[in-house]
Design an enzyme around this catalytic site. Structure first.
Site, PDB file in Angstrom:
ATOM      1  N   PHE A 118     -23.645  79.970  17.449  1.00 48.01           N
ATOM      2  CA  PHE A 118     -24.211  78.975  16.541  1.00 48.01           C
ATOM      3  C   PHE A 118     -25.660  79.315  16.224  1.00 48.01           C
ATOM      4  CE2 PHE A 118     -21.183  76.809  19.318  1.00 48.01           C
ATOM      5  CZ  PHE A 118     -20.423  76.035  18.452  1.00 48.01           C
ATOM      6  N   ASP A 119     -26.044  79.095  14.987  1.00 48.38           N
ATOM      7  CA  ASP A 119     -27.455  79.013  14.641  1.00 48.38           C
ATOM      8  C   ASP A 119     -27.984  77.690  15.203  1.00 48.38           C
ATOM      9  OD1 ASP A 119     -29.932  79.429  13.402  1.00 48.38           O
ATOM     10  OD2 ASP A 119     -29.273  78.458  11.560  1.00 48.38           O
TER      11      ASP A 119
END
Length: 300
Positions: free
Chosen positions: A158-159
């Site tokens: 995930f960012d």
């Protein structure tokens, strides 16, 4: 007793995210719906090729029906849905439920499905899902699928800002630049970031990860452009949520694609198209059209 998805990780997925229907989709765009339906029906017994999210779905289903539910949520017509279900069965995917809306946006069915994730090739449907507070991403069918080699481990990356976290800090960066962003995050290091659209998915994965005796393991990673000292607020936010990620990469502007190639996630989620373009050369990636960076992109 009626069937219930309560307490499960529920993934809603479009047919184009699960299977490679790009050739059929070109027929739809060129010759219209009747030609598309006829083609899908003619290919009813031809197994569809794997789509960009197929490896992720296959691994998640290995947890078993008591833990994970995958539902096809598609703008396809019911006739084309026959091929989707048949292809899933031929591929060994235990998918029993689907909603086919024949051209209408299907995201309104995410709430009764209690979906933790929606993957679709249609950006408008994804944006509708995000507005309905469901984690959602637009998949890129041409993304690489190199991560499927880790058969016993689901890897998801995930960012941070505008994905796991809100776009509060990203707003400062977009408006005032990197120095202002760093000062803001340093000054607010002890104040947790508000949750972003993908916090519910991370929570659901954390619950699944915590279960004992699972034959498949989950490994998560935070891959962010933040660097020290702005890293501290991100770490403290996860601690406040009582959620641990397995790996954290604070890259400070380094290209994310190379690091994702090394981590080999089954899927990566980012709100910025440039990062998604970098990632999808190596791994399956999805764009999260949320937050100020996407508003700026549209305005420009």
């Amino acid at each position: 007793m009626p069937y219930s998805v309560e307490g499960k990780l529920v993934v809603a997925i479009s047919s184009r995210a699960l299977f490679d229907f790009e050739e059929e989709n070109r027929v739809f765009e060129k010759d219209g719906e009747p030609a598309y339906i006829a083609l899908q029906y003619a290919r009813l017994d031809v197994p569809a090729r794997q789509g960009v999210a197929f490896p992720l779905v296959k691994k998640l289903l290995a947890f078993g029906p008591g833990r994970v539910e995958v539902v096809v949520l598609s703008k396809n017509d019911p006739v084309s849905g026959l091929r989707v279900f048949r292809s899933a069965k031929q591929a060994g995917l235990n998918i029993e439920r689907g909603v086919f809306t024949r051209g209408r946006s299907p995201y309104q069915y995410l709430d009764p499905l209690k979906a933790n994730l929606f993957l679709s090739a249609n950006e408008n449907d994804v944006m509708g899902a995000l507005q309905a507070k469901v984690p959602a991403a637009r998949v890129y069918p041409e993304s690489a699928q190199a991560a499927s080699r880790h058969a016993d481990e689901v890897r998801i990356a995930f960012d941070g800002d505008a994905v796991l976290f809100s776009d509060e800090a990203e707003m400062v960066y977009q408006r005032d630049g990197l120095d202002a962003f760093t000062k803001h995050e340093t000054a607010n290091a002890l104040r947790p970031l508000p949750p972003g659209p993908f916090k519910p998915l991370l929570e659901a994965l954390h619950r699944l990860q915590s279960e004992k005796n699972a034959s498949v393991k989950i490994r998560t990673a935070l891959v962010t452009a933040r660097s020290a000292p702005a890293h501290e607020r991100a770490v403290r936010t996860l601690m406040e949520w009582n959620i641990a990620v397995d790996e954290a990469m604070f890259l400070g502007g380094l290209d994310k694609g190379e690091f994702l190639r090394s981590f080999e996630p089954d899927f990566y989620f980012d709100d910025q198209r440039g990062h998604v373009d970098s990632a999808r050369a190596f791994v399956a990636a999805g764009h999260v059209p949320f937050g100020v960076a996407n508003i700026v992109k549209k305005a420009g």
